[in-house]
Enzyme design. Structure first.
Site, mmCIF file in Angstrom:
data_model
loop_
_atom_site.group_PDB
_atom_site.id
_atom_site.type_symbol
_atom_site.label_atom_id
_atom_site.label_comp_id
_atom_site.label_asym_id
_atom_site.label_seq_id
_atom_site.Cartn_x
_atom_site.Cartn_y
_atom_site.Cartn_z
ATOM 1 N N ALA A 8 13.852 50.115 13.488
ATOM 2 C CA ALA A 8 14.603 51.228 12.962
ATOM 3 C C ALA A 8 13.880 51.931 12.014
ATOM 4 C CB ALA A 8 16.001 50.529 12.516
ATOM 5 N N ASN A 103 1.910 56.162 18.829
ATOM 6 C CA ASN A 103 0.755 56.958 19.059
ATOM 7 C C ASN A 103 -0.506 56.382 19.220
ATOM 8 O OD1 ASN A 103 -0.083 59.534 18.581
ATOM 9 N ND2 ASN A 103 -0.058 59.864 16.569
ATOM 10 N N ALA A 129 9.725 63.156 12.254
ATOM 11 C CA ALA A 129 10.855 62.453 11.605
ATOM 12 C C ALA A 129 10.212 61.733 10.374
ATOM 13 C CB ALA A 129 11.734 61.729 12.614
ATOM 14 N N LYS A 182 -3.944 64.193 23.184
ATOM 15 C CA LYS A 182 -3.396 63.853 21.729
ATOM 16 C C LYS A 182 -4.370 63.547 20.829
ATOM 17 C CE LYS A 182 1.147 63.245 19.233
ATOM 18 N NZ LYS A 182 2.244 62.485 19.168
HETATM 19 P P1 NAP Z 1 8.062 54.118 11.026
HETATM 20 O O1 NAP Z 1 8.749 54.862 10.420
HETATM 21 O O2 NAP Z 1 7.079 53.150 10.154
HETATM 22 O O3 NAP Z 1 8.916 52.875 11.590
HETATM 23 C C1 NAP Z 1 8.455 51.803 12.209
HETATM 24 C C2 NAP Z 1 9.623 50.794 12.125
HETATM 25 O O4 NAP Z 1 9.245 49.440 13.099
HETATM 26 C C3 NAP Z 1 9.924 50.069 10.701
HETATM 27 O O5 NAP Z 1 11.062 50.210 10.598
HETATM 28 C C4 NAP Z 1 9.546 48.815 10.995
HETATM 29 O O6 NAP Z 1 10.350 47.682 10.268
HETATM 30 C C5 NAP Z 1 9.723 48.316 12.410
HETATM 31 N N1 NAP Z 1 8.917 47.294 12.931
HETATM 32 C C6 NAP Z 1 7.634 46.813 12.930
HETATM 33 N N2 NAP Z 1 7.382 45.564 13.515
HETATM 34 C C7 NAP Z 1 8.633 45.066 13.755
HETATM 35 C C8 NAP Z 1 9.052 43.828 14.279
HETATM 36 N N3 NAP Z 1 8.335 42.901 14.526
HETATM 37 N N4 NAP Z 1 10.624 43.651 14.565
HETATM 38 C C9 NAP Z 1 11.433 44.569 14.199
HETATM 39 N N5 NAP Z 1 10.907 45.792 13.660
HETATM 40 C C10 NAP Z 1 9.786 45.955 13.479
HETATM 41 O O7 NAP Z 1 7.320 54.467 12.196
HETATM 42 P P2 NAP Z 1 7.506 55.872 12.977
HETATM 43 O O8 NAP Z 1 7.092 57.104 12.070
HETATM 44 O O9 NAP Z 1 8.984 55.797 13.673
HETATM 45 O O10 NAP Z 1 6.568 55.792 13.981
HETATM 46 C C11 NAP Z 1 6.556 55.042 15.047
HETATM 47 C C12 NAP Z 1 5.411 55.541 16.150
HETATM 48 O O11 NAP Z 1 5.744 56.597 16.810
HETATM 49 C C13 NAP Z 1 4.180 55.239 15.523
HETATM 50 O O12 NAP Z 1 3.163 55.237 16.440
HETATM 51 C C14 NAP Z 1 3.933 56.912 15.227
HETATM 52 O O13 NAP Z 1 2.516 57.447 15.117
HETATM 53 C C15 NAP Z 1 4.573 57.458 16.398
HETATM 54 N N6 NAP Z 1 5.035 59.064 16.325
HETATM 55 C C16 NAP Z 1 5.943 59.005 15.043
HETATM 56 C C17 NAP Z 1 6.219 60.376 14.696
HETATM 57 C C18 NAP Z 1 6.958 60.777 13.598
HETATM 58 O O14 NAP Z 1 7.420 61.902 13.300
HETATM 59 N N7 NAP Z 1 7.383 60.054 12.599
HETATM 60 C C19 NAP Z 1 6.066 61.492 15.489
HETATM 61 C C20 NAP Z 1 5.316 61.221 16.760
HETATM 62 C C21 NAP Z 1 4.920 60.107 16.858
HETATM 63 P P3 NAP Z 1 10.615 47.558 8.553
HETATM 64 O O15 NAP Z 1 11.402 48.814 8.396
HETATM 65 O O16 NAP Z 1 11.156 46.279 8.599
HETATM 66 O O17 NAP Z 1 9.303 47.662 8.146
#
Ligand code: NAP
Length: 303
Positions: A8, A103, A129, A182
């Site tokens: 989340a 990613n 986001a 990408k």
């Molecule tokens: P993020 O905000 O860091 O969210 C990752 C989430 O995964 C965190 O809430 C983390 O939990 C959770 N998590 C990790 N291990 C877990 C486990 N074992 N069990 C349950 N939850 C777990 O990352 P994000 O920005 O959404 O990015 C996710 C992916 O999308 C990445 O590869 C990123 O490069 C890609 N992406 C992101 C964006 C963007 O704008 N954000 C855009 C394009 C691509 P905790 O909160 O407990 O640490």
């Protein structure tokens, strides 16, 4: 059918909020009891969109519960994907469908190898986001998400459900090519913004370095079997540098906020593939070495 969302964070919460808003069944899977308690104390996911806040009290549970899962969005960072997937492996039904939002490249294949009975779809997203608090997500940039199947299966019927929830998804018949393109764009821009401590636009002052990297990345894409992804790479990199001149890259922001980067799945993956193919990619390897050293000096993981 219920969408389970593992992770989340920024994108996981953004997907969850939109599915819940559309009345589709969705459940969050959190890593442990502590995170679940913290989530319940907040009362749900808060989505901030166009300056307006909405709270979505989406049901949540820990990943180690026992209910069966047929549809899962894996929304962790690339370096957490395998562990996160393993935490729900026993709950996945045969033929369960997973969307892997990570990613870069490498983590998707690792997850797919560990879950041979599941159908793993890969995603490439330009949506933006970020979290401005625990279980709060700001929808910062409209974009598009492409989904595809490395094994070339058909598009799932539930894409329509995502459209109905306002999640802009499109089926890609060559998701690996899209992910490679990408990744290459990222390798040409993000590491340099960290090493030069600059906004994207300032890379215009490092044109020779960018051009030499694009040249090697083009060779790598060709050798990997994605010649179309290599087309106009340099021009596109220059366009992105100009169009996002005032922005700090995602890797720059990660380092500035002392967060782990996804280097191993971006530049690290490019270097590993180059080695595997016997390609001499001196500039990329040198960049990788400099970036790893830079991260180590700041106490951050270098892989
Ligand atoms: P993020 O905000 O860091 O969210 C990752 C989430 O995964 C965190 O809430 C983390 O939990 C959770 N998590 C990790 N291990 C877990 C486990 N074992 N069990 C349950 N939850 C777990 O990352 P994000 O920005 O959404 O990015 C996710 C992916 O999308 C990445 O590869 C990123 O490069 C890609 N992406 C992101 C964006 C963007 O704008 N954000 C855009 C394009 C691509 P905790 O909160 O407990 O640490």
């Amino acid at each position: 059918m219920t969408w389970y969302i593992l992770g989340a964070g920024s994108l996981g919460s953004l997907w969850a909020a939109r599915l819940a808003r559309a009345g589709q069944p969705v459940r969050l899977l959190l890593r442990d009891r502590q995170r679940l308690d913290a989530y319940r104390a907040r009362g749900g996911i808060t989505l901030v969109e166009d300056g307006r806040e909405s709270l979505y009290p989406i049901p949540a549970e820990t990943a180690d519960q026992s209910g069966p899962i047929r549809r899962l969005l894996l929304a962790s960072k690339a370096y957490d994907a395998e562990t996160a997937a393993a935490s729900v492996a026993a709950r996945l039904q045969p033929g369960a469908e997973l969307v892997l939002l990570q990613n870069g490249l490498g983590s998707q294949q690792a997850v797919a190898r560990h879950l041979p009975r599941a159908r793993c779809l890969y995603a490439s997203s330009t949506e933006g986001a970020f979290r401005d608090g625990d279980f709060r997500v700001v929808f910062a940039g409209k974009g598009q998400t492409w989904l595809g199947d490395e094994r070339q299966g058909p598009a799932p019927a539930w894409l329509e459900e995502l459209h109905a929830a306002g999640i802009p998804v499109e089926w890609s018949t060559d998701i690996l090519e899209r992910l490679w393109r990408k990744l290459a764009m990222n390798c040409a821009i993000n590491p340099l913004t960290v090493l030069h401590q600059c906004r994207n636009g300032e890379l215009a002052g490092h044109a020779e370095e960018v051009s030499a990297l694009c040249d090697e990345l083009g060779k790598l894409l060709h050798a990997c079997g994605y010649p179309q992804a290599a087309e106009q790479l340099h021009g596109e990199v220059e366009r992105v540098i100009a169009a996002t001149a005032a922005n700090f890259s995602s890797m720059y922001q990660d380092v500035a906020q002392e967060r782990r980067t996804e280097i191993a799945y971006l530049l690290g993956h490019a270097c590993r593939e180059g080695e595997r193919l016997g390609l001499p990619l001196g500039r990329l390897h040198a960049l990788h070495g400099r970036l790893r050293e830079y991260l180590r000096q700041r106490g951050l993981p270098d892989a």
